[in-house]
Design an enzyme around this catalytic site. Structure first.
Site, PDB file in Angstrom:
ATOM      1  N   LYS A  13      -7.550   1.812  11.065  1.00 47.21           N
ATOM      2  CA  LYS A  13      -7.852   2.877  10.067  1.00 47.21           C
ATOM      3  C   LYS A  13      -9.878   3.295   9.420  1.00 47.21           C
ATOM      4  O   LYS A  13      -9.445   3.923  10.098  1.00 47.21           O
ATOM      5  CB  LYS A  13      -7.486   2.619   8.634  1.00 47.21           C
ATOM      6  CG  LYS A  13      -5.719   2.296   8.758  1.00 47.21           C
ATOM      7  CD  LYS A  13      -4.717   2.061   7.840  1.00 47.21           C
ATOM      8  CE  LYS A  13      -5.493   0.918   6.705  1.00 47.21           C
ATOM      9  NZ  LYS A  13      -5.617  -0.487   7.298  1.00 47.21           N
ATOM     10  N   ARG A  88      -0.387   3.805  -0.535  1.00 52.58           N
ATOM     11  CA  ARG A  88       0.444   2.252   0.100  1.00 52.58           C
ATOM     12  C   ARG A  88       1.321   2.151  -0.491  1.00 52.58           C
ATOM     13  O   ARG A  88       1.657   1.163  -0.319  1.00 52.58           O
ATOM     14  CB  ARG A  88      -0.650   0.908  -1.092  1.00 52.58           C
ATOM     15  CG  ARG A  88      -1.865   0.471  -0.302  1.00 52.58           C
ATOM     16  CD  ARG A  88      -3.005   1.007   0.497  1.00 52.58           C
ATOM     17  NE  ARG A  88      -3.140  -0.434   1.320  1.00 52.58           N
ATOM     18  CZ  ARG A  88      -4.238  -0.927   1.378  1.00 52.58           C
ATOM     19  NH1 ARG A  88      -5.426   0.139   1.438  1.00 52.58           N
ATOM     20  NH2 ARG A  88      -5.085  -2.006   2.266  1.00 52.58           N
ATOM     21  N   ARG A 127     -14.140  -9.802  12.048  1.00 48.00           N
ATOM     22  CA  ARG A 127     -14.855  -8.377  11.672  1.00 48.00           C
ATOM     23  C   ARG A 127     -16.064  -8.808  10.794  1.00 48.00           C
ATOM     24  O   ARG A 127     -15.219  -9.960  10.080  1.00 48.00           O
ATOM     25  CB  ARG A 127     -14.014  -7.846  10.621  1.00 48.00           C
ATOM     26  CG  ARG A 127     -14.533  -6.191  10.094  1.00 48.00           C
ATOM     27  CD  ARG A 127     -13.948  -5.155   9.469  1.00 48.00           C
ATOM     28  NE  ARG A 127     -12.469  -6.356   8.513  1.00 48.00           N
ATOM     29  CZ  ARG A 127     -11.753  -5.227   7.506  1.00 48.00           C
ATOM     30  NH1 ARG A 127     -11.748  -4.149   8.449  1.00 48.00           N
ATOM     31  NH2 ARG A 127     -11.255  -5.147   6.695  1.00 48.00           N
ATOM     32  N   ARG A 160     -16.030  -9.536   4.722  1.00 54.74           N
ATOM     33  CA  ARG A 160     -15.016  -9.429   3.838  1.00 54.74           C
ATOM     34  C   ARG A 160     -14.489 -10.798   3.192  1.00 54.74           C
ATOM     35  O   ARG A 160     -14.259 -11.445   3.589  1.00 54.74           O
ATOM     36  CB  ARG A 160     -14.144  -8.218   3.803  1.00 54.74           C
ATOM     37  CG  ARG A 160     -14.481  -6.782   3.417  1.00 54.74           C
ATOM     38  CD  ARG A 160     -13.836  -5.918   4.418  1.00 54.74           C
ATOM     39  NE  ARG A 160     -12.899  -5.796   3.727  1.00 54.74           N
ATOM     40  CZ  ARG A 160     -12.187  -5.139   3.453  1.00 54.74           C
ATOM     41  NH1 ARG A 160     -12.359  -3.424   4.818  1.00 54.74           N
ATOM     42  NH2 ARG A 160     -10.530  -5.105   3.783  1.00 54.74           N
ATOM     43  N   ARG A 171      -2.256 -10.359   2.654  1.00 53.01           N
ATOM     44  CA  ARG A 171      -2.439  -8.846   2.532  1.00 53.01           C
ATOM     45  C   ARG A 171      -1.143  -8.475   3.527  1.00 53.01           C
ATOM     46  O   ARG A 171      -0.903  -7.439   3.254  1.00 53.01           O
ATOM     47  CB  ARG A 171      -3.625  -8.390   2.784  1.00 53.01           C
ATOM     48  CG  ARG A 171      -4.620  -8.609   2.413  1.00 53.01           C
ATOM     49  CD  ARG A 171      -6.560  -8.286   3.299  1.00 53.01           C
ATOM     50  NE  ARG A 171      -6.733  -7.430   3.173  1.00 53.01           N
ATOM     51  CZ  ARG A 171      -7.816  -7.693   4.181  1.00 53.01           C
ATOM     52  NH1 ARG A 171      -8.113  -8.766   4.797  1.00 53.01           N
ATOM     53  NH2 ARG A 171      -7.758  -6.122   5.037  1.00 53.01           N
TER      54      ARG A 171
HETATM   55  P1  AP5 Z   1     -10.814  -1.795  10.932  1.00 50.75           P
HETATM   56  O1  AP5 Z   1     -10.501  -0.227  11.754  1.00 50.75           O
HETATM   57  O2  AP5 Z   1     -11.722  -2.244   9.871  1.00 50.75           O
HETATM   58  O3  AP5 Z   1      -9.350  -1.516  10.041  1.00 50.75           O
HETATM   59  P2  AP5 Z   1      -8.495  -0.803   8.736  1.00 50.75           P
HETATM   60  O4  AP5 Z   1      -7.608  -0.629   9.641  1.00 50.75           O
HETATM   61  O5  AP5 Z   1      -9.607  -0.003   8.713  1.00 50.75           O
HETATM   62  O6  AP5 Z   1      -8.263  -2.609   8.741  1.00 50.75           O
HETATM   63  P3  AP5 Z   1      -9.004  -3.119   6.718  1.00 50.75           P
HETATM   64  O7  AP5 Z   1      -8.959  -4.899   6.415  1.00 50.75           O
HETATM   65  O8  AP5 Z   1     -10.141  -2.517   6.614  1.00 50.75           O
HETATM   66  O9  AP5 Z   1      -7.918  -2.554   5.960  1.00 50.75           O
HETATM   67  P4  AP5 Z   1      -6.820  -2.472   4.792  1.00 50.75           P
HETATM   68  O10 AP5 Z   1      -5.924  -1.459   4.382  1.00 50.75           O
HETATM   69  O11 AP5 Z   1      -6.760  -4.154   4.415  1.00 50.75           O
HETATM   70  O12 AP5 Z   1      -8.055  -2.825   3.467  1.00 50.75           O
HETATM   71  P5  AP5 Z   1      -9.176  -2.189   3.043  1.00 50.75           P
HETATM   72  O13 AP5 Z   1     -10.279  -1.924   2.678  1.00 50.75           O
HETATM   73  O14 AP5 Z   1      -8.386  -0.300   3.154  1.00 50.75           O
HETATM   74  O15 AP5 Z   1     -10.661  -2.817  12.079  1.00 50.75           O
HETATM   75  C1  AP5 Z   1     -10.599  -4.585  12.011  1.00 50.75           C
HETATM   76  C2  AP5 Z   1     -11.360  -4.828  13.119  1.00 50.75           C
HETATM   77  O16 AP5 Z   1     -10.574  -4.976  14.110  1.00 50.75           O
HETATM   78  C3  AP5 Z   1     -12.912  -4.729  12.819  1.00 50.75           C
HETATM   79  O17 AP5 Z   1     -13.319  -5.568  13.702  1.00 50.75           O
HETATM   80  C4  AP5 Z   1     -12.792  -3.884  14.363  1.00 50.75           C
HETATM   81  O18 AP5 Z   1     -13.966  -3.252  14.868  1.00 50.75           O
HETATM   82  C5  AP5 Z   1     -12.091  -3.983  15.129  1.00 50.75           C
HETATM   83  N1  AP5 Z   1     -10.952  -2.880  16.276  1.00 50.75           N
HETATM   84  C6  AP5 Z   1     -10.205  -2.369  15.440  1.00 50.75           C
HETATM   85  N2  AP5 Z   1      -9.501  -1.173  16.298  1.00 50.75           N
HETATM   86  C7  AP5 Z   1      -9.840  -2.301  17.154  1.00 50.75           C
HETATM   87  C8  AP5 Z   1      -9.138  -1.459  18.448  1.00 50.75           C
HETATM   88  N3  AP5 Z   1      -8.376  -0.754  18.943  1.00 50.75           N
HETATM   89  N4  AP5 Z   1      -9.757  -2.260  19.377  1.00 50.75           N
HETATM   90  C9  AP5 Z   1     -10.471  -3.801  19.462  1.00 50.75           C
HETATM   91  N5  AP5 Z   1     -11.121  -4.058  18.191  1.00 50.75           N
HETATM   92  C10 AP5 Z   1     -10.484  -2.909  17.219  1.00 50.75           C
HETATM   93  O19 AP5 Z   1      -8.269  -2.331   1.603  1.00 50.75           O
HETATM   94  C11 AP5 Z   1      -8.909  -3.425   0.522  1.00 50.75           C
HETATM   95  C12 AP5 Z   1      -8.050  -3.319  -0.434  1.00 50.75           C
HETATM   96  O20 AP5 Z   1      -8.769  -2.848  -1.334  1.00 50.75           O
HETATM   97  C13 AP5 Z   1      -7.228  -3.614  -0.425  1.00 50.75           C
HETATM   98  O21 AP5 Z   1      -6.136  -5.426   0.079  1.00 50.75           O
HETATM   99  C14 AP5 Z   1      -6.579  -3.986  -1.974  1.00 50.75           C
HETATM  100  O22 AP5 Z   1      -6.406  -4.295  -3.011  1.00 50.75           O
HETATM  101  C15 AP5 Z   1      -7.470  -2.658  -2.585  1.00 50.75           C
HETATM  102  N6  AP5 Z   1      -6.956  -1.122  -2.031  1.00 50.75           N
HETATM  103  C16 AP5 Z   1      -7.494  -0.244  -0.619  1.00 50.75           C
HETATM  104  N7  AP5 Z   1      -6.320   0.423  -1.623  1.00 50.75           N
HETATM  105  C17 AP5 Z   1      -5.426   0.755  -2.283  1.00 50.75           C
HETATM  106  C18 AP5 Z   1      -4.524   1.478  -2.962  1.00 50.75           C
HETATM  107  N8  AP5 Z   1      -4.052   2.696  -1.785  1.00 50.75           N
HETATM  108  N9  AP5 Z   1      -3.650   1.144  -3.425  1.00 50.75           N
HETATM  109  C19 AP5 Z   1      -3.960  -0.891  -4.372  1.00 50.75           C
HETATM  110  N10 AP5 Z   1      -5.027  -1.356  -3.712  1.00 50.75           N
HETATM  111  C20 AP5 Z   1      -5.766  -0.835  -2.661  1.00 50.75           C
END
Ligand code: AP5
Length: 215
Positions: A13, A88, A127, A160, A171
């Protein structure tokens, strides 16, 4: 155009948001980034959120919704935005709809990045992120030229706290229980497009652009 990127942790994402925002001129709103900003500032919201985030649990809806409403209020009707990591669960989706309809705006497209769990586990545990400019790398798939150093700004790369293997599994469990139901929620509204996110970054992005009708 207003877009939601939906998908498991590690689906890509953040990676594809960065590319779409650059190409389509959208405003990027990531609730994960907003929360990490609050944690960094050690604000009351950040202190409350940190405990949930470090465990891999969702932060309470009311806390996230407040940050989201503030971020959206600046977008107005023009330009468009991209929501990354929000909503979410169904109650966040309903709150979002209320918030947007009172401002006379709506979501045009939900892109569901469909990725397998084995792929996600490898992606997240490898990552690395720049402390300074937040650029994202992967130790195998997208390494920085010099180990531990950001190519873009020379900042230090870090892992992270929620990217350790145990927390990644937690997660994924939370995603299955709380978020996956949104796929059918948005399918019923006929705005969901599914994209195979197991592919390489560029191949996935090509599918994303195709699903947006080349826009
Ligand atoms: P990346 O693009 O960083 O993946 P992502 O889907 O953004 O993963 P996140 O871990 O950031 O998602 P998340 O939803 O758990 O975290 P968030 O920050 O929203 O890619 C990951 C890795 O893969 C990278 O190294 C990249 O280079 C590589 N990659 C990507 N695509 C690739 C491809 N096609 N091929 C090869 N490599 C690739 O949330 C964190 C925390 O915040 C949550 O756990 C929760 O506690 C809280 N939170 C956030 N939003 C909410 C909400 N709405 N409600 C409640 N709590 C929330």
């Amino acid at each position: 155009m207003n877009i939601i990127l939906l998908g498991a942790p590690g689906a890509g994402k953040g990676t594809h948001s960065e590319m779409l925002v650059k190409d389509l001129g959208l405003r990027h709103i990531s609730t994960g980034d907003l929360l990490r900003e609050e944690v960094k500032k050690a604000s009351p919201v950040g202190l409350e959120a940190k405990g949930y985030m470090d465990k891999g649990a969702l932060v309470p809806d009311a806390v996230v919704m407040k940050l989201l409403a503030e971020a959206i209020s600046g977008t107005g009707k023009s330009g468009g935005f991209l929501l990354d990591g929000f909503p979410r669960n169904e109650s966040q989706a309903e709150m979002l709809e209320k918030e947007l309809s009172s401002a006379g705006i709506s979501i045009d497209r939900v892109l569901y990045l469909n990725v397998s769990e084995a792929v996600v586990i490898k992606r997240l545990t490898g990552r690395r992120i720049c402390k300074n400019c937040a650029a994202v790398y992967h130790v195998v798939n997208m390494p920085s030229r010099k180990e531990g150093i950001c190519d873009k700004c020379g900042g230090t790369l870090y892992q992270r706290p929620d990217d350790t293997s145990g927390t990644v599994l937690r997660r994924l469990d939370v995603y299955r229980k709380e978020t996956e139901g949104l796929i059918n929620y948005y399918k019923a509204k006929r705005i969901l497009k599914e994209v195979n996110a197991d592919l390489s970054r560029d191949d996935t992005y090509a599918l994303i652009r195709e699903s947006l009708g080349g826009k």
